[in-house]
Design a protein around this motif. Structure first.
Motif, short mmCIF file in Angstrom:
data_model
loop_
_atom_site.label_atom_id
_atom_site.label_comp_id
_atom_site.label_asym_id
_atom_site.label_seq_id
_atom_site.Cartn_x
_atom_site.Cartn_y
_atom_site.Cartn_z
N ILE A 299 -20.33 -2.54 11.01
CA ILE A 299 -21.43 -1.96 10.26
C ILE A 299 -21.71 -2.81 9.03
O ILE A 299 -22.86 -3.13 8.71
CB ILE A 299 -21.11 -0.49 9.86
CG1 ILE A 299 -20.93 0.37 11.11
CG2 ILE A 299 -22.21 0.07 8.96
CD1 ILE A 299 -20.45 1.77 10.84
N LEU A 300 -20.63 -3.21 8.36
CA LEU A 300 -20.78 -4.07 7.19
C LEU A 300 -21.49 -5.37 7.57
O LEU A 300 -22.41 -5.82 6.88
CB LEU A 300 -19.41 -4.38 6.59
CG LEU A 300 -19.37 -5.49 5.53
CD1 LEU A 300 -20.22 -5.13 4.33
CD2 LEU A 300 -17.94 -5.77 5.10
N ALA A 301 -21.07 -5.97 8.67
CA ALA A 301 -21.66 -7.24 9.08
C ALA A 301 -23.15 -7.08 9.33
O ALA A 301 -23.96 -7.90 8.90
CB ALA A 301 -20.95 -7.77 10.33
N GLU A 302 -23.53 -6.01 9.98
CA GLU A 302 -24.95 -5.81 10.27
C GLU A 302 -25.73 -5.50 9.00
O GLU A 302 -26.87 -5.90 8.85
CB GLU A 302 -25.13 -4.66 11.27
CG GLU A 302 -24.41 -4.89 12.57
CD GLU A 302 -25.34 -4.96 13.77
OE1 GLU A 302 -26.49 -4.50 13.66
OE2 GLU A 302 -24.91 -5.48 14.82
N ALA A 303 -25.07 -4.79 8.10
CA ALA A 303 -25.73 -4.46 6.84
C ALA A 303 -25.99 -5.74 6.04
O ALA A 303 -27.07 -5.92 5.47
CB ALA A 303 -24.88 -3.49 6.03
N LEU A 304 -25.02 -6.60 6.04
CA LEU A 304 -25.17 -7.85 5.30
C LEU A 304 -26.31 -8.68 5.89
O LEU A 304 -27.14 -9.23 5.17
CB LEU A 304 -23.86 -8.64 5.35
CG LEU A 304 -23.81 -9.91 4.51
CD1 LEU A 304 -24.15 -9.62 3.06
CD2 LEU A 304 -22.45 -10.57 4.63
N LEU A 305 -26.35 -8.72 7.20
CA LEU A 305 -27.41 -9.46 7.87
C LEU A 305 -28.78 -8.87 7.52
O LEU A 305 -29.73 -9.60 7.24
CB LEU A 305 -27.20 -9.38 9.38
CG LEU A 305 -27.44 -10.65 10.17
CD1 LEU A 305 -26.36 -11.67 9.87
CD2 LEU A 305 -27.49 -10.34 11.65
N ALA A 306 -28.85 -7.56 7.54
CA ALA A 306 -30.11 -6.89 7.23
C ALA A 306 -30.50 -7.14 5.78
O ALA A 306 -31.68 -7.37 5.47
CB ALA A 306 -30.00 -5.39 7.49
N LEU A 307 -29.51 -7.13 4.90
CA LEU A 307 -29.79 -7.39 3.49
C LEU A 307 -30.33 -8.80 3.30
O LEU A 307 -31.29 -9.03 2.57
CB LEU A 307 -28.52 -7.19 2.66
CG LEU A 307 -28.61 -7.63 1.19
CD1 LEU A 307 -29.66 -6.82 0.44
CD2 LEU A 307 -27.25 -7.50 0.50
N GLN A 308 -29.72 -9.75 3.98
CA GLN A 308 -30.17 -11.13 3.87
C GLN A 308 -31.62 -11.28 4.32
O GLN A 308 -32.45 -11.88 3.64
CB GLN A 308 -29.27 -12.05 4.70
CG GLN A 308 -27.88 -12.19 4.09
CD GLN A 308 -26.91 -12.91 5.00
OE1 GLN A 308 -27.10 -12.97 6.21
NE2 GLN A 308 -25.85 -13.45 4.43
N LEU B 27 -28.11 -14.54 -7.57
CA LEU B 27 -28.08 -13.44 -6.62
C LEU B 27 -28.63 -13.90 -5.26
O LEU B 27 -28.02 -13.68 -4.21
CB LEU B 27 -28.88 -12.26 -7.16
CG LEU B 27 -29.10 -11.09 -6.22
CD1 LEU B 27 -27.78 -10.58 -5.68
CD2 LEU B 27 -29.84 -9.97 -6.94
N PHE B 28 -29.77 -14.55 -5.30
CA PHE B 28 -30.33 -15.08 -4.06
C PHE B 28 -29.34 -15.94 -3.33
O PHE B 28 -29.12 -15.82 -2.13
CB PHE B 28 -31.54 -15.96 -4.36
CG PHE B 28 -32.82 -15.23 -4.29
CD1 PHE B 28 -33.27 -14.71 -3.09
CD2 PHE B 28 -33.57 -15.05 -5.43
CE1 PHE B 28 -34.46 -14.02 -3.04
CE2 PHE B 28 -34.75 -14.35 -5.37
CZ PHE B 28 -35.19 -13.84 -4.19
N SER B 29 -28.78 -16.82 -4.11
CA SER B 29 -27.86 -17.78 -3.52
C SER B 29 -26.64 -17.08 -2.94
O SER B 29 -26.18 -17.40 -1.84
CB SER B 29 -27.48 -18.78 -4.61
OG SER B 29 -26.58 -19.71 -4.09
N ALA B 30 -26.13 -16.10 -3.68
CA ALA B 30 -24.93 -15.40 -3.23
C ALA B 30 -25.21 -14.62 -1.95
O ALA B 30 -24.38 -14.56 -1.04
CB ALA B 30 -24.42 -14.45 -4.31
N VAL B 31 -26.38 -14.03 -1.85
CA VAL B 31 -26.68 -13.19 -0.70
C VAL B 31 -27.12 -14.02 0.50
O VAL B 31 -26.64 -13.84 1.61
CB VAL B 31 -27.76 -12.14 -1.04
CG1 VAL B 31 -28.22 -11.41 0.21
CG2 VAL B 31 -27.22 -11.15 -2.05
#
Lengths: 248, 248
Positions: free
Chosen positions: A147-156, A181-185
DNA sequence: ACAAAAGTGTTCCTCTTACACCCATGA
DNA sequence: TCATGGGTGTAAGAGGAACACTTTTGT
């Protein structure tokens, strides 16, 4: 194969925060541990949905419970419905903990964006939760890692398309913070001059006149997100962005 | 307020097709009508999820049942979880029809993109379904109209960002057909010369050498979607598209 | 011959990119 | 005075937008 009669439905929230340097996620520990399941295993905040509650409402509730905040940015990531996503022990734990009977739990994943203020940090720490750098999260219970992995992908994806970065930054922030922030995400680096040019000419930022204090270098200007100009711009979109985005 | 114990979970699919001119949606009629509910009310194809089935699998199953096709483009639109989205009569109908007991049905909306070939059209018509122009759909049962609206919105967004238009076109198509599809879905008009330039320079199209026959004007060249070049392009993305897309 | 849609080039201008140095502050 | 990050301008090139006429076919 018969129709599924008793489906439990839950929500799990990936709460993202940004401390100026790293992207972090709020993790909690399992309450009321049972045999075979460690109380130390980290997990995402979540809950079963209640009667008379929509799923987004359940997500808001989870967020309010875990952060003390309402009115925060929440976005659905996906549904996790593998019939075996919850092990028999976990299912047992869930049924006991909630005093229900269910043969299966389908969960809806959300991500939330919060500003890491002192208030929220002390609130969450008092409740035994912790903010962990995304890159340092190696294990979560059940399929929470997925779930975390998909959330991160969606956030990106979302951060590239919409101005949601502001949800993670303090009200007043510097352009460098925004770029970091952009760079980190997204992992995308960009020439600082070009970044400033674009973001300033976009009209999304409003200079506050305030400057950093007490830093050992030229103090940076603080800006605010200009929400009204963004809304205005959205209405004026030409809508001709297409092929550029998917064709080479 | 207590935890919800018996949630039924269903999927409903908005199946889009394009006939060269209009965007159409596959609608069916309610089987086994009961008192108080007309058998004539149009609805989206859908089903309750089965045990040992994930939600995407259920959506695929619905699609296969209603169109006879597998391996088609399917995308989740959202979750519809209003506790009152299903009226008591509808709930009654659902329970009787499926021989289950449930107090609530949460549904997951999907949209599907299919090529409107003769096979699929005759298959669906034989089953009593119909293809209705999106603009001509004024009423659907329950909250299906809302699901349709969200699906259409999601399709529009997606079509601007990804090359999914090809899922709706025949294997061989003309550039005009492609442009008409864009226009029909997104409502965006565009200079024909510029459209051709962009789409051809993108490398996504492969000329077949074949031309239209029997048309009362200069026959158009047929093209195919060049899937492999698209995949290659995706890997080479720079990922610097951002601010342009959300800032002015 | 005419109707109907296909196909084709150029110019202008905006936006993107690459690139290097001075500035203000605290230590 | 030095270390640190903040802040600035320009030139070259690519890509987007606007624009009108000729071509091919069936009738």
């Amino acid at each position: 194969m018969t129709v599924q009669m008793n489906s439990g439905i839950s929500v799990d929230c990936v709460v993202f925060g940004f401390d100026g340097k790293d992207l972090k996620v709020l993790l909690i520990k399992r309450k009321y541990p049972v045999e075979g399941l460690s109380a130390e295993d980290p997990k995402l905040p979540g809950a079963m949905i209640l009667e008379n509650e929509t799923i987004p409402q359940a997500a808001s509730r989870v967020l309010e419970e875990s952060t003390g905040l309402s009115q925060i940015y929440l976005k659905q990531v996906g549904i996790f419905s593998d019939p075996d996503r919850v092990s028999p022990e976990e299912l047992d734990w869930i049924c006991k903990y909630h005093n229900i009977k269910t043969e299966r739990v389908v969960t809806v994943g959300y991500y939330a964006l919060v500003k890491l203020t002192d208030r929220i940090i002390s609130y969450t720490l008092r409740r035994g939760a912790s903010w962990v750098r995304v890159d340092d999260i190696h294990y979560l219970v059940m399929d929470h890692k997925k779930i975390l992995a998909e959330a991160l992908l969606a956030l990106q994806k979302e951060m590239i398309l919409s101005p949601i970065a502001f949800e993670l930054l303090p009200k007043k922030f510097t352009i460098s913070q925004l770029q970091n922030l952009f760079s980190a995400v997204t992992g995308i680096g960009m020439d600082n001059r070009n970044f400033r040019k674009k973001i300033l000419s976009s009209g999304l930022l409003k200079a506050t006149g305030e400057k950093e204090r007490g830093v050992a270098h030229k103090p940076a200007m603080y800006y605010e997100f200009n929400r009204s100009s963004y809304k205005k711009a959205m209405k004026e979109r030409t809508g001709l962005e297409f092929i550029n985005n998917w064709a080479y």
